[in-house]
Design an enzyme around this catalytic site. Structure first.
Site, PDB file in Angstrom:
ATOM      1  N   GLY A   1      31.393  35.048  25.579  1.00  0.00           N
ATOM      2  CA  GLY A   1      32.163  34.858  24.344  1.00  0.00           C
ATOM      3  C   GLY A   1      31.271  34.320  23.243  1.00  0.00           C
ATOM      4  O   GLY A   1      30.063  34.135  23.435  1.00  0.00           O
TER       5      GLY A   1
ATOM      6  N   LYS B   1      38.469  39.240  41.443  1.00  0.00           N
ATOM      7  CA  LYS B   1      39.797  39.243  40.811  1.00  0.00           C
ATOM      8  C   LYS B   1      40.878  39.392  41.883  1.00  0.00           C
ATOM      9  O   LYS B   1      41.953  38.795  41.772  1.00  0.00           O
ATOM     10  CB  LYS B   1      39.907  40.381  39.800  1.00  0.00           C
ATOM     11  CG  LYS B   1      39.173  40.133  38.488  1.00  0.00           C
ATOM     12  CD  LYS B   1      39.872  39.098  37.614  1.00  0.00           C
ATOM     13  CE  LYS B   1      39.202  38.983  36.252  1.00  0.00           C
ATOM     14  NZ  LYS B   1      39.795  37.956  35.390  1.00  0.00           N
TER      15      LYS B   1
ATOM     16  N   LEU C   1      41.824  33.133  31.424  1.00  0.00           N
ATOM     17  CA  LEU C   1      41.173  34.396  31.067  1.00  0.00           C
ATOM     18  C   LEU C   1      39.662  34.356  31.307  1.00  0.00           C
ATOM     19  O   LEU C   1      38.989  35.374  31.135  1.00  0.00           O
ATOM     20  CB  LEU C   1      41.408  34.736  29.584  1.00  0.00           C
ATOM     21  CG  LEU C   1      42.710  35.450  29.223  1.00  0.00           C
ATOM     22  CD1 LEU C   1      43.921  34.551  29.406  1.00  0.00           C
ATOM     23  CD2 LEU C   1      42.669  35.952  27.784  1.00  0.00           C
TER      24      LEU C   1
ATOM     25  N   THR D   1      41.474  47.346  27.154  1.00  0.00           N
ATOM     26  CA  THR D   1      41.965  46.835  25.869  1.00  0.00           C
ATOM     27  C   THR D   1      40.812  46.790  24.874  1.00  0.00           C
ATOM     28  O   THR D   1      39.661  46.563  25.265  1.00  0.00           O
ATOM     29  CB  THR D   1      42.585  45.442  26.088  1.00  0.00           C
ATOM     30  OG1 THR D   1      43.663  45.586  27.014  1.00  0.00           O
ATOM     31  CG2 THR D   1      43.112  44.827  24.812  1.00  0.00           C
TER      32      THR D   1
ATOM     33  N   ASP E   1      35.777  27.201  27.080  1.00  0.00           N
ATOM     34  CA  ASP E   1      34.895  28.368  27.249  1.00  0.00           C
ATOM     35  C   ASP E   1      33.450  27.896  27.366  1.00  0.00           C
ATOM     36  O   ASP E   1      33.054  26.951  26.685  1.00  0.00           O
ATOM     37  CB  ASP E   1      35.057  29.290  26.023  1.00  0.00           C
ATOM     38  CG  ASP E   1      34.614  30.705  26.287  1.00  0.00           C
ATOM     39  OD1 ASP E   1      33.419  30.902  26.616  1.00  0.00           O
ATOM     40  OD2 ASP E   1      35.448  31.623  26.177  1.00  0.00           O
TER      41      ASP E   1
ATOM     42  N   ASN F   1      40.159  25.699  40.205  1.00  0.00           N
ATOM     43  CA  ASN F   1      40.239  24.503  39.353  1.00  0.00           C
ATOM     44  C   ASN F   1      41.405  24.573  38.376  1.00  0.00           C
ATOM     45  O   ASN F   1      42.109  23.579  38.157  1.00  0.00           O
ATOM     46  CB  ASN F   1      38.926  24.326  38.571  1.00  0.00           C
ATOM     47  CG  ASN F   1      37.812  23.817  39.465  1.00  0.00           C
ATOM     48  OD1 ASN F   1      38.071  23.122  40.457  1.00  0.00           O
ATOM     49  ND2 ASN F   1      36.572  24.170  39.145  1.00  0.00           N
TER      50      ASN F   1
ATOM     51  N   TYR G   1      33.236  41.885  40.445  1.00  0.00           N
ATOM     52  CA  TYR G   1      34.389  41.716  39.550  1.00  0.00           C
ATOM     53  C   TYR G   1      35.687  42.037  40.288  1.00  0.00           C
ATOM     54  O   TYR G   1      36.596  41.217  40.358  1.00  0.00           O
ATOM     55  CB  TYR G   1      34.190  42.639  38.347  1.00  0.00           C
ATOM     56  CG  TYR G   1      35.242  42.557  37.271  1.00  0.00           C
ATOM     57  CD1 TYR G   1      35.422  41.394  36.518  1.00  0.00           C
ATOM     58  CD2 TYR G   1      36.033  43.659  36.964  1.00  0.00           C
ATOM     59  CE1 TYR G   1      36.378  41.340  35.505  1.00  0.00           C
ATOM     60  CE2 TYR G   1      36.980  43.616  35.945  1.00  0.00           C
ATOM     61  CZ  TYR G   1      37.149  42.456  35.218  1.00  0.00           C
ATOM     62  OH  TYR G   1      38.095  42.412  34.207  1.00  0.00           O
TER      63      TYR G   1
ATOM     64  N   PHE H   1      36.896  37.987  23.647  1.00  0.00           N
ATOM     65  CA  PHE H   1      37.616  39.003  22.860  1.00  0.00           C
ATOM     66  C   PHE H   1      39.140  38.786  22.936  1.00  0.00           C
ATOM     67  O   PHE H   1      39.792  38.472  21.932  1.00  0.00           O
ATOM     68  CB  PHE H   1      37.186  40.393  23.351  1.00  0.00           C
ATOM     69  CG  PHE H   1      38.156  41.489  23.099  1.00  0.00           C
ATOM     70  CD1 PHE H   1      38.697  41.682  21.833  1.00  0.00           C
ATOM     71  CD2 PHE H   1      38.552  42.352  24.127  1.00  0.00           C
ATOM     72  CE1 PHE H   1      39.613  42.701  21.592  1.00  0.00           C
ATOM     73  CE2 PHE H   1      39.461  43.365  23.895  1.00  0.00           C
ATOM     74  CZ  PHE H   1      40.000  43.541  22.633  1.00  0.00           C
TER      75      PHE H   1
END
Ligand code: NAD
Ligand code: UDP
Length: 321
Positions: A40, A159, A82, A185, A35, A108, A155, A15
């Site tokens: 996605g 992060k 991302l 968002t 990706d 990486n 998650y 997104f």
């Protein structure tokens, strides 16, 4: 030889990533989108594939980029990392993959950035590093309240690890890094079925289904339209002399989830009901609102798209897919 500035966007078919790739192309970059399509979709980058300055590499970044790719790569100016599932139902489904991409995948991509003298690396972190916050609104110097054992920890904690690793690359290798903590968002290219609040409510409203509140809907979120966010991300990577900075990006317009449901019903002119659909997750943050004074001061950034305007554009997008 290609003389355009080169950007690499991991998670570029997602997104936010696909919106970022479009904007970078508009600004004259050559963009490599990397990706593995776990959350996605190729449809998000279909129009971009027609652009000769865009290239797509289907690749899982828990593995280093292939040597054949790296051999042909001119030094990238910007590396935007991302790649990571971001919707709670998705990161719970892909929990170990989420932990691997935020740990090994981040390693990486940081390693790649450290190979080049003039490359800058941006980590897409999240307001989830604040967990269920005890401080409101959230400032960057708040260290958070995360349950390391809960179902959101795959998650939140990965992060947090990604942020720590990013800072170590600055300390040990002098890699040019910066971190944005993104708050909720929304906008075009969100997956219809990705399970987040805006996509769920709009699609329920458009199809006449009931809008599903988890809990009583009194928990709050602050919604940022994607074009505002992309502007902030680009400003963050372009800014000189801010290596090691972490900045919140989001819209401070805080709303109860019930209010989000009500405004979506009004804007879609839907007759759907709002129903309570089970309890919310034990670690689902009760309140969330970014303090964006640092973004205003350092980047001169603040969001401009009102929630009505952004939701109308998003509703139009979902009507047309
Ligand atoms: P998304 O799920 O739409 O996009 C993530 C992309 O990363 C997908 O295209 C997915 O296929 C890709 N990906 C995941 N694991 C990968 C791997 N191992 N290798 C290569 N690609 C991989 O999510 P999004 O909302 O666009 O989020 C993008 C980034 O922004 C994420 O890092 C997320 O944590 C962060 N973020 C988003 C929000 C939000 O509200 N959307 C809020 C906070 C943080
Ligand atoms: N939520 C909801 N109904 C839905 C989807 C989400 O009530 O159909 C709530 C969820 O419990 C959370 C908020 O909306 O409190 C935002 O959820 P989302 O999954 O969009 O992102 P989060 O901010 O929790 O990562």
């Amino acid at each position: 030889m290609n003389t355009l500035p080169i950007s690499i966007v991991t998670g570029g078919a997602g997104f936010i990533g696909s919106n970022l790739c479009s904007e970078l192309l508009r600004r004259g970059h050559f963009v490599y989108c990397v990706d593995n399509l776990i959350t996605g979709s190729e449809k998000n980058i279909k129009p971009l594939l027609l652009n000769p300055n865009f290239a797509f590499l289907k690749h899982d970044v828990i593995n280093p980029l292939p040597d054949s790719f790296k051999k042909k790569l001119n030094p990238p100016l910007f590396i935007f990392h991302l790649a990571s599932p971001a919707s709670p139902p998705k990161y719970k489904k892909w929990s170990i993959e989420t932990m691997r991409v935020n740990s090994v995948g981040t390693y990486n991509m940081l390693n790649l950035a450290s190979d080049y003298l003039y490359s800058r690396f941006l980590l897409a972190s999240t307001s989830e590093v604040y967990g269920n916050p005890e401080v409101h609104p959230q400032k960057e110097n708040y260290n958070g309240n995360v349950n390391p054992l809960g179902t959101r920890a795959c998650y939140d904690e990965s992060k947090r690890f990604a942020e720590s690793l990013t800072m170590e690359f600055l300390r040990k290798k002098n890699t040019a890094v910066r971190i944005v903590r993104i708050f909720n968002t929304y906008g075009p290219n969100m997956e219809k079925s990705d399970g987040r609040v805006v996509s769920n409510f709009i699609n329920q409203a458009l199809s006449g289904q009931s809008l599903t509140l988890y809990g009583d809907g009194s928990q709050t979120r602050s919604l940022c339209y994607v074009s505002d966010l992309v502007e902030g991300i680009i400003k963050m990577i372009q800014k000189d002399n801010i290596n090691g900075e972490v900045i919140n990006l989001g819209n401070p317009n805080e709303m109860k989830v019930r209010e989000i449901a009500e405004i979506i019903l009004k804007l879609t002119k839907s007759n759907s009901q709002i129903i309570k659909s089970g309890e919310k997750d034990a670690d689902d943050p009760k309140r969330r609102k970014p303090d964006i004074s640092k973004a205003k001061k350092i980047l001169g950034w603040e969001p401009h798209v009102s929630v009505e305007e952004g939701l109308l554009k998003t509703i139009e997008y979902f009507k047309n897919i």
